[in-house]
Design an enzyme around this catalytic site. Structure first.
Site, PDB file in Angstrom:
ATOM      1  N   ASP A  31      35.787  21.776  14.015  1.00 49.79           N
ATOM      2  CA  ASP A  31      36.870  21.780  15.010  1.00 49.79           C
ATOM      3  C   ASP A  31      37.816  22.941  14.694  1.00 49.79           C
ATOM      4  O   ASP A  31      38.060  23.252  13.523  1.00 49.79           O
ATOM      5  CB  ASP A  31      37.642  20.450  14.931  1.00 49.79           C
ATOM      6  CG  ASP A  31      38.416  20.157  16.199  1.00 49.79           C
ATOM      7  OD1 ASP A  31      38.125  19.140  16.864  1.00 49.79           O
ATOM      8  OD2 ASP A  31      39.330  20.943  16.533  1.00 49.79           O
ATOM      9  N   THR A  35      43.246  21.646  20.212  1.00 44.86           N
ATOM     10  CA  THR A  35      43.881  20.496  20.868  1.00 44.86           C
ATOM     11  C   THR A  35      43.729  19.223  20.037  1.00 44.86           C
ATOM     12  O   THR A  35      44.264  18.188  20.397  1.00 44.86           O
ATOM     13  CB  THR A  35      43.303  20.246  22.281  1.00 44.86           C
ATOM     14  OG1 THR A  35      41.907  19.924  22.159  1.00 44.86           O
ATOM     15  CG2 THR A  35      43.473  21.462  23.177  1.00 44.86           C
ATOM     16  N   GLY A  36      42.989  19.310  18.940  1.00 48.09           N
ATOM     17  CA  GLY A  36      42.814  18.150  18.059  1.00 48.09           C
ATOM     18  C   GLY A  36      43.790  18.194  16.901  1.00 48.09           C
ATOM     19  O   GLY A  36      44.538  19.165  16.738  1.00 48.09           O
ATOM     20  N   VAL A  57      33.739  27.054  17.660  1.00 48.15           N
ATOM     21  CA  VAL A  57      32.288  27.021  17.954  1.00 48.15           C
ATOM     22  C   VAL A  57      31.870  28.104  18.943  1.00 48.15           C
ATOM     23  O   VAL A  57      30.684  28.361  19.094  1.00 48.15           O
ATOM     24  CB  VAL A  57      31.823  25.638  18.486  1.00 48.15           C
ATOM     25  CG1 VAL A  57      31.999  24.568  17.431  1.00 48.15           C
ATOM     26  CG2 VAL A  57      32.514  25.265  19.780  1.00 48.15           C
ATOM     27  N   TYR A 145      37.129  24.359  33.972  1.00 52.71           N
ATOM     28  CA  TYR A 145      36.598  23.179  33.271  1.00 52.71           C
ATOM     29  C   TYR A 145      35.328  22.682  33.969  1.00 52.71           C
ATOM     30  O   TYR A 145      34.287  22.526  33.331  1.00 52.71           O
ATOM     31  CB  TYR A 145      37.678  22.100  33.256  1.00 52.71           C
ATOM     32  CG  TYR A 145      37.317  20.847  32.497  1.00 52.71           C
ATOM     33  CD1 TYR A 145      37.157  20.868  31.113  1.00 52.71           C
ATOM     34  CD2 TYR A 145      37.164  19.629  33.160  1.00 52.71           C
ATOM     35  CE1 TYR A 145      36.846  19.708  30.410  1.00 52.71           C
ATOM     36  CE2 TYR A 145      36.866  18.471  32.466  1.00 52.71           C
ATOM     37  CZ  TYR A 145      36.709  18.510  31.096  1.00 52.71           C
ATOM     38  OH  TYR A 145      36.404  17.359  30.401  1.00 52.71           O
TER      39      TYR A 145
HETATM   40  P1  NAD Z   1      40.512  16.521  22.892  1.00 47.48           P
HETATM   41  O1  NAD Z   1      41.232  17.716  23.412  1.00 47.48           O
HETATM   42  O2  NAD Z   1      41.292  15.465  22.208  1.00 47.48           O
HETATM   43  O3  NAD Z   1      39.341  16.956  21.915  1.00 47.48           O
HETATM   44  C1  NAD Z   1      38.666  18.178  22.019  1.00 47.48           C
HETATM   45  C2  NAD Z   1      38.474  18.714  20.603  1.00 47.48           C
HETATM   46  O4  NAD Z   1      37.729  19.936  20.657  1.00 47.48           O
HETATM   47  C3  NAD Z   1      39.796  19.052  19.914  1.00 47.48           C
HETATM   48  O5  NAD Z   1      39.813  18.513  18.607  1.00 47.48           O
HETATM   49  C4  NAD Z   1      39.829  20.575  19.885  1.00 47.48           C
HETATM   50  O6  NAD Z   1      40.586  21.079  18.802  1.00 47.48           O
HETATM   51  C5  NAD Z   1      38.345  20.883  19.794  1.00 47.48           C
HETATM   52  N1  NAD Z   1      37.983  22.214  20.291  1.00 47.48           N
HETATM   53  C6  NAD Z   1      38.287  22.767  21.495  1.00 47.48           C
HETATM   54  N2  NAD Z   1      37.754  23.991  21.589  1.00 47.48           N
HETATM   55  C7  NAD Z   1      37.088  24.218  20.421  1.00 47.48           C
HETATM   56  C8  NAD Z   1      36.354  25.305  19.903  1.00 47.48           C
HETATM   57  N3  NAD Z   1      36.156  26.431  20.626  1.00 47.48           N
HETATM   58  N4  NAD Z   1      35.807  25.205  18.672  1.00 47.48           N
HETATM   59  C9  NAD Z   1      35.983  24.090  17.930  1.00 47.48           C
HETATM   60  N5  NAD Z   1      36.690  23.014  18.364  1.00 47.48           N
HETATM   61  C10 NAD Z   1      37.237  23.092  19.602  1.00 47.48           C
HETATM   62  O7  NAD Z   1      39.713  15.916  24.142  1.00 47.48           O
HETATM   63  P2  NAD Z   1      38.848  14.595  24.254  1.00 47.48           P
HETATM   64  O8  NAD Z   1      39.436  13.759  25.318  1.00 47.48           O
HETATM   65  O9  NAD Z   1      38.588  14.006  22.945  1.00 47.48           O
HETATM   66  O10 NAD Z   1      37.487  15.196  24.850  1.00 47.48           O
HETATM   67  C11 NAD Z   1      36.346  15.405  24.034  1.00 47.48           C
HETATM   68  C12 NAD Z   1      35.177  15.850  24.900  1.00 47.48           C
HETATM   69  O11 NAD Z   1      34.861  14.841  25.857  1.00 47.48           O
HETATM   70  C13 NAD Z   1      35.443  17.137  25.676  1.00 47.48           C
HETATM   71  O12 NAD Z   1      34.266  17.917  25.699  1.00 47.48           O
HETATM   72  C14 NAD Z   1      35.747  16.636  27.059  1.00 47.48           C
HETATM   73  O13 NAD Z   1      35.417  17.580  28.047  1.00 47.48           O
HETATM   74  C15 NAD Z   1      34.884  15.396  27.162  1.00 47.48           C
HETATM   75  N6  NAD Z   1      35.432  14.430  28.133  1.00 47.48           N
HETATM   76  C16 NAD Z   1      36.523  13.667  27.807  1.00 47.48           C
HETATM   77  C17 NAD Z   1      37.037  12.791  28.760  1.00 47.48           C
HETATM   78  C18 NAD Z   1      38.199  11.887  28.469  1.00 47.48           C
HETATM   79  O14 NAD Z   1      38.599  11.132  29.359  1.00 47.48           O
HETATM   80  N7  NAD Z   1      38.754  11.878  27.290  1.00 47.48           N
HETATM   81  C19 NAD Z   1      36.460  12.721  30.038  1.00 47.48           C
HETATM   82  C20 NAD Z   1      35.388  13.555  30.318  1.00 47.48           C
HETATM   83  C21 NAD Z   1      34.857  14.397  29.362  1.00 47.48           C
END
Ligand code: NAD
Ligand code: UDP
Length: 321
Positions: A31, A35-36, A57, A145
């Site tokens: 990660d 956003t994490g 990544v 997105y």
């Molecule tokens: P989040 O923002 O909490 O988690 C995303 C994580 O990815 C973060 O920890 C961020 O630091 C990391 N990240 C972003 N770009 C990166 C990169 N280039 N290299 C390494 N790390 C990177 O969001 P979430 O809600 O946990 O979503 C996780 C996944 O699930 C995403 O792919 C999102 O599109 C998908 N998703 C989530 C939801 C939802 O309702 N939460 C719905 C549909 C899809």
């Protein structure tokens, strides 16, 4: 299994780390913390079977040692997050997915793509079945997105067909629960945090648009079932109980027992008017269906937000009753 989770410090990814560790798997979380948050990994980091690698990544993905599965979750996910990072979002879906697929291919590992209900765009079919191709504005603000996830699905499908990678695609619908960031901008975290801090609840548009909210524990069980299967998908994962945003605001005001006003704001461009998953495929192929209803899940989430800060009650909030 030894599982690589990209985006594992995020909301969903950190719960997936915990669930896999608790059943005895080893987990490598990759990660960039865009956003994490590391605090999401407090439990995971206590486990000797857990390893954290801070890396982007989109620049490459190499993990030493064996890899049995790769779960690719790295991507900004909340609308304010991805609108602030348009190019990074497109890169995460394209180059990030390519690197994650290449890692799975090198190790003959299972690959799981976290796709989204946003691939259906502003849907003209309701509820959304996996057969529906969607209705996406390719040059609208949300396209960074939506289109990045659609490309990621195409790339994943091509790796399966042309290169024999064992891939699976899940389309995740709006999921909520503990570890959402208070400032993440999504509706559940916004409304709860606004109520608890005594600020107005911001309803965009007239509040008649609908979403179907899935509690995080249910969702993670679906991700694990898909990881463990050899199903290609796509498979919708979500809770089909559909609510208007206005109904959600009323529930959260009642459940927090804090009488904060509702303020109406402009509806963002291309905001889908309705969304609800058809989950028959998940039930049939994975034996999965959600079990936590919205009232119960919101209760857990409100408790968690309350436990994170003493601020709301100290901030001069009016408590109803
Ligand atoms: P989040 O923002 O909490 O988690 C995303 C994580 O990815 C973060 O920890 C961020 O630091 C990391 N990240 C972003 N770009 C990166 C990169 N280039 N290299 C390494 N790390 C990177 O969001 P979430 O809600 O946990 O979503 C996780 C996944 O699930 C995403 O792919 C999102 O599109 C998908 N998703 C989530 C939801 C939802 O309702 N939460 C719905 C549909 C899809
Ligand atoms: N929304 C809202 N107030 C907020 C945040 C979001 O009314 O403070 C609305 C938003 O316009 C959308 C719905 O809630 O119609 C779900 O928004 P979210 O950002 O959670 O997810 P998505 O739009 O990606 O489904």
């Amino acid at each position: 299994m030894r599982v690589v989770i990209t985006g594992g410090a995020g909301f969903l990814g950190s719960h997936l780390c915990d669930t896999l560790l608790s059943r005895g798997d080893s987990v490598v979380c990759v990660d960039d913390l865009s956003t994490g948050r590391l605090e999401n990994l407090e439990d995971a980091r206590n486990s000797p079977a857990f390893r954290f690698i801070e890396a982007d990544v989109t620049l490459g993905l190499d993990v030493p040692g064996p890899v049995d599965a790769v779960a690719h979750l790295a991507s900004p996910a909340s609308p304010p997050d991805y609108l602030r990072r348009p190019l990074q979002t497109l890169a995460a879906g394209s180059r990030g997915t390519e690197h994650a697929l290449a890692l799975a291919r090198r190790h003959h590992a299972r690959f799981l793509l976290a796709s989204t209900s946003e691939v259906y765009g502003s849907p003209q079919v309701h509820p959304q079945t996996e057969e529906y191709w969607g209705h996406v504005n390719p040059v609208g603000p949300r396209s960074v997105y939506d289109e990045s996830k659609r490309f990621a699905e195409a790339l994943t499908t091509a790796h399966r067909g042309a290169l024999g990678v064992d891939t699976g695609i899940v389309r995740i619908f709006n999921t909520y629960g503990p570890r959402m960031r208070a400032d993440d901008g999504r509706v559940v975290s916004n409304f709860i945090w606004q109520a608890l801090s005594g600020n107005p609840i911001t309803v965009y548009g007239d509040g008649e648009q609908t979403r179907s909210f899935c509690y995080v524990d249910d969702l993670v069980h679906g991700l694990v079932a898909m990881l463990d299967s050899d199903h290609a998908g796509p498979v919708n994962l979500g809770n089909p109980a559909e609510f208007t945003v206005g109904q959600l605001a009323v529930m959260i005001r009642e459940m927090t027992a804090i009488s904060t006003p509702v303020h109406y704001r402009e509806l963002p461009q291309d905001d889908p008017p309705r969304r609800r998953p058809a989950i028959e495929r998940a039930a049939r192929t994975l034996g999965w269906r959600p079990v936590v209803d919205l009232a119960e899940g919101l209760g857990h989430t409100i408790d968690w937000f309350r436990s994170r800060s003493g601020a709301p009650r100290e901030a001069g909030v009016t408590v109803a009753g």
